[in-house]
Design a protein around this motif. Structure first.
Motif, PDB file in Angstrom:
ATOM      1  N   GLY A  42     -77.985 -23.968 -19.430  1.00  0.00           N
ATOM      2  CA  GLY A  42     -79.307 -23.944 -18.807  1.00  0.00           C
ATOM      3  C   GLY A  42     -79.704 -25.271 -18.181  1.00  0.00           C
ATOM      4  N   LEU A  43     -78.877 -26.312 -18.390  1.00  0.00           N
ATOM      5  CA  LEU A  43     -79.149 -27.623 -17.805  1.00  0.00           C
ATOM      6  C   LEU A  43     -78.428 -27.720 -16.465  1.00  0.00           C
ATOM      7  CD1 LEU A  43     -78.742 -27.974 -21.103  1.00  0.00           C
ATOM      8  CD2 LEU A  43     -79.109 -30.339 -20.544  1.00  0.00           C
ATOM      9  N   ASN A  44     -79.134 -28.132 -15.427  1.00  0.00           N
ATOM     10  CA  ASN A  44     -78.460 -28.306 -14.141  1.00  0.00           C
ATOM     11  C   ASN A  44     -77.813 -29.696 -14.074  1.00  0.00           C
ATOM     12  OD1 ASN A  44     -80.428 -30.212 -13.206  1.00  0.00           O
ATOM     13  ND2 ASN A  44     -81.717 -28.541 -12.475  1.00  0.00           N
ATOM     14  N   ASP A  45     -77.007 -29.915 -13.055  1.00  0.00           N
ATOM     15  CA  ASP A  45     -76.264 -31.177 -12.927  1.00  0.00           C
ATOM     16  C   ASP A  45     -77.194 -32.390 -12.876  1.00  0.00           C
ATOM     17  OD1 ASP A  45     -73.973 -29.668 -12.900  1.00  0.00           O
ATOM     18  OD2 ASP A  45     -73.471 -30.070 -10.807  1.00  0.00           O
ATOM     19  N   LYS A  46     -78.278 -32.278 -12.114  1.00  0.00           N
ATOM     20  CA  LYS A  46     -79.200 -33.401 -11.972  1.00  0.00           C
ATOM     21  C   LYS A  46     -79.838 -33.768 -13.316  1.00  0.00           C
ATOM     22  CE  LYS A  46     -83.178 -35.024  -9.414  1.00  0.00           C
ATOM     23  NZ  LYS A  46     -82.993 -35.822  -8.231  1.00  0.00           N
ATOM     24  N   LEU A  47     -80.278 -32.763 -14.080  1.00  0.00           N
ATOM     25  CA  LEU A  47     -80.889 -33.025 -15.384  1.00  0.00           C
ATOM     26  C   LEU A  47     -79.864 -33.636 -16.338  1.00  0.00           C
ATOM     27  CD1 LEU A  47     -83.334 -32.885 -17.227  1.00  0.00           C
ATOM     28  CD2 LEU A  47     -82.687 -30.529 -17.787  1.00  0.00           C
ATOM     29  N   ARG A  48     -78.634 -33.162 -16.316  1.00  0.00           N
ATOM     30  CA  ARG A  48     -77.583 -33.728 -17.177  1.00  0.00           C
ATOM     31  C   ARG A  48     -77.376 -35.213 -16.870  1.00  0.00           C
ATOM     32  NH1 ARG A  48     -74.270 -29.772 -19.760  1.00  0.00           N
ATOM     33  NH2 ARG A  48     -74.704 -27.688 -18.992  1.00  0.00           N
ATOM     34  N   GLU A  49     -77.392 -35.566 -15.586  1.00  0.00           N
ATOM     35  CA  GLU A  49     -77.225 -36.969 -15.194  1.00  0.00           C
ATOM     36  C   GLU A  49     -78.428 -37.806 -15.617  1.00  0.00           C
ATOM     37  OE1 GLU A  49     -76.177 -37.340 -11.045  1.00  0.00           O
ATOM     38  OE2 GLU A  49     -74.618 -35.804 -11.236  1.00  0.00           O
ATOM     39  N   LEU A  50     -79.645 -37.287 -15.416  1.00  0.00           N
ATOM     40  CA  LEU A  50     -80.853 -38.016 -15.823  1.00  0.00           C
ATOM     41  C   LEU A  50     -80.872 -38.265 -17.328  1.00  0.00           C
ATOM     42  CD1 LEU A  50     -83.590 -36.248 -13.674  1.00  0.00           C
ATOM     43  CD2 LEU A  50     -82.838 -38.618 -13.471  1.00  0.00           C
ATOM     44  N   MET A  51     -80.499 -37.264 -18.096  1.00  0.00           N
ATOM     45  CA  MET A  51     -80.473 -37.408 -19.555  1.00  0.00           C
ATOM     46  C   MET A  51     -79.431 -38.434 -19.978  1.00  0.00           C
ATOM     47  SD  MET A  51     -80.935 -33.491 -20.821  1.00  0.00           S
ATOM     48  CE  MET A  51     -82.564 -32.823 -21.132  1.00  0.00           C
ATOM     49  N   HIS A  52     -78.327 -38.493 -19.249  1.00  0.00           N
ATOM     50  CA  HIS A  52     -77.275 -39.455 -19.562  1.00  0.00           C
ATOM     51  C   HIS A  52     -77.739 -40.883 -19.251  1.00  0.00           C
ATOM     52  CE1 HIS A  52     -73.179 -40.866 -20.152  1.00  0.00           C
ATOM     53  NE2 HIS A  52     -73.266 -41.523 -19.013  1.00  0.00           N
ATOM     54  N   LYS A  53     -78.434 -41.063 -18.112  1.00  0.00           N
ATOM     55  CA  LYS A  53     -78.885 -42.392 -17.698  1.00  0.00           C
ATOM     56  C   LYS A  53     -80.057 -42.904 -18.510  1.00  0.00           C
ATOM     57  CE  LYS A  53     -77.386 -41.972 -12.910  1.00  0.00           C
ATOM     58  NZ  LYS A  53     -77.824 -41.767 -11.524  1.00  0.00           N
ATOM     59  N   ALA A  75     -80.725 -22.355 -37.000  1.00  0.00           N
ATOM     60  CA  ALA A  75     -80.135 -22.485 -35.665  1.00  0.00           C
ATOM     61  C   ALA A  75     -80.448 -21.241 -34.850  1.00  0.00           C
ATOM     62  CB  ALA A  75     -78.628 -22.676 -35.773  1.00  0.00           C
ATOM     63  N   LEU A  76     -80.571 -21.438 -33.545  1.00  0.00           N
ATOM     64  CA  LEU A  76     -80.788 -20.312 -32.648  1.00  0.00           C
ATOM     65  C   LEU A  76     -79.445 -19.786 -32.166  1.00  0.00           C
ATOM     66  CD1 LEU A  76     -83.708 -21.835 -30.568  1.00  0.00           C
ATOM     67  CD2 LEU A  76     -83.857 -20.234 -32.482  1.00  0.00           C
ATOM     68  N   ARG A  77     -79.375 -18.477 -31.969  1.00  0.00           N
ATOM     69  CA  ARG A  77     -78.142 -17.854 -31.498  1.00  0.00           C
ATOM     70  C   ARG A  77     -78.108 -17.930 -29.975  1.00  0.00           C
ATOM     71  NH1 ARG A  77     -75.019 -14.255 -34.132  1.00  0.00           N
ATOM     72  NH2 ARG A  77     -76.699 -13.751 -35.574  1.00  0.00           N
ATOM     73  N   ALA A  78     -77.095 -18.604 -29.423  1.00  0.00           N
ATOM     74  CA  ALA A  78     -76.882 -18.740 -27.981  1.00  0.00           C
ATOM     75  C   ALA A  78     -78.123 -19.239 -27.234  1.00  0.00           C
ATOM     76  CB  ALA A  78     -76.397 -17.416 -27.392  1.00  0.00           C
ATOM     77  N   PRO A  79     -78.666 -20.402 -27.633  1.00  0.00           N
ATOM     78  CA  PRO A  79     -79.851 -20.906 -26.939  1.00  0.00           C
ATOM     79  C   PRO A  79     -79.526 -21.436 -25.546  1.00  0.00           C
ATOM     80  CG  PRO A  79     -79.078 -22.547 -28.481  1.00  0.00           C
ATOM     81  CD  PRO A  79     -78.217 -21.315 -28.679  1.00  0.00           C
ATOM     82  N   ALA A  80     -80.447 -21.218 -24.614  1.00  0.00           N
ATOM     83  CA  ALA A  80     -80.315 -21.713 -23.238  1.00  0.00           C
ATOM     84  C   ALA A  80     -81.637 -22.346 -22.830  1.00  0.00           C
ATOM     85  CB  ALA A  80     -79.966 -20.573 -22.292  1.00  0.00           C
ATOM     86  N   LEU A  81     -81.550 -23.507 -22.185  1.00  0.00           N
ATOM     87  CA  LEU A  81     -82.748 -24.195 -21.731  1.00  0.00           C
ATOM     88  C   LEU A  81     -83.434 -23.405 -20.623  1.00  0.00           C
ATOM     89  CD1 LEU A  81     -84.499 -26.822 -21.736  1.00  0.00           C
ATOM     90  CD2 LEU A  81     -82.993 -27.638 -19.923  1.00  0.00           C
ATOM     91  N   ILE A  82     -84.751 -23.267 -20.740  1.00  0.00           N
ATOM     92  CA  ILE A  82     -85.558 -22.666 -19.673  1.00  0.00           C
ATOM     93  C   ILE A  82     -86.187 -23.801 -18.868  1.00  0.00           C
ATOM     94  CG2 ILE A  82     -87.580 -21.263 -19.111  1.00  0.00           C
ATOM     95  CD1 ILE A  82     -86.988 -19.719 -21.751  1.00  0.00           C
ATOM     96  N   ASN A  83     -86.896 -24.698 -19.563  1.00  0.00           N
ATOM     97  CA  ASN A  83     -87.494 -25.855 -18.913  1.00  0.00           C
ATOM     98  C   ASN A  83     -87.952 -26.870 -19.958  1.00  0.00           C
ATOM     99  OD1 ASN A  83     -89.979 -24.970 -19.942  1.00  0.00           O
ATOM    100  ND2 ASN A  83     -90.560 -23.965 -18.045  1.00  0.00           N
ATOM    101  N   LEU A  84     -88.377 -28.028 -19.476  1.00  0.00           N
ATOM    102  CA  LEU A  84     -88.937 -29.058 -20.333  1.00  0.00           C
ATOM    103  C   LEU A  84     -90.443 -29.066 -20.149  1.00  0.00           C
ATOM    104  CD1 LEU A  84     -86.510 -32.028 -19.582  1.00  0.00           C
ATOM    105  CD2 LEU A  84     -86.483 -30.514 -21.571  1.00  0.00           C
ATOM    106  N   HIS A  85     -91.167 -29.290 -21.244  1.00  0.00           N
ATOM    107  CA  HIS A  85     -92.607 -29.468 -21.131  1.00  0.00           C
ATOM    108  C   HIS A  85     -92.860 -30.819 -20.497  1.00  0.00           C
ATOM    109  CE1 HIS A  85     -94.192 -26.069 -23.465  1.00  0.00           C
ATOM    110  NE2 HIS A  85     -93.036 -26.133 -24.091  1.00  0.00           N
TER     111      HIS A  85
END
Length: 87
Positions: A42-53, A75-85
């Motif tokens: 559920g994380l896009n490429d841009k968000l993955r890079e921002l979180m890394h930086k 634990a949640l079964r197969a969780p996927a990100l929808i969005n961040l608050h």
């Protein structure tokens, strides 16, 4: 169902994300509660890079996720990100 979780820490990305993007994050159900699972989809490429930086800019933020239910461990079964608050 959808629910809110707290981002607690990140795990390293593989493949094209190796060294430049997170693979996902570990979460808890409360700000100070135990880490109970991971979200890696559920994380896009841009968000993955921002979180890394800037990981500190995302730790303890609330993420809205969708899952296939909750396991007895919390634990949640197969969780996927929808969005961040916003925060």
């Amino acid at each position: 169902p959808e629910q809110d979780v707290y981002i607690r820490k990140f795990f390293e990305g593989d493949g094209k994300y190796k060294g430049k993007g997170v693979g996902g994050f570990e979460y808890s159900h409360t700000p100070d509660g135990p880490v109970v699972g991971k979200v890696g989809t559920g994380l896009n490429d841009k968000l993955r890079e921002l979180m890394h930086k800037d990981p500190k800019g995302f730790i303890n933020r609330i993420a809205r996720v969708h899952s296939q239910g909750q396991l007895p461990s919390g634990a949640l079964r197969a969780p996927a990100l929808i969005n961040l608050h916003e925060g």
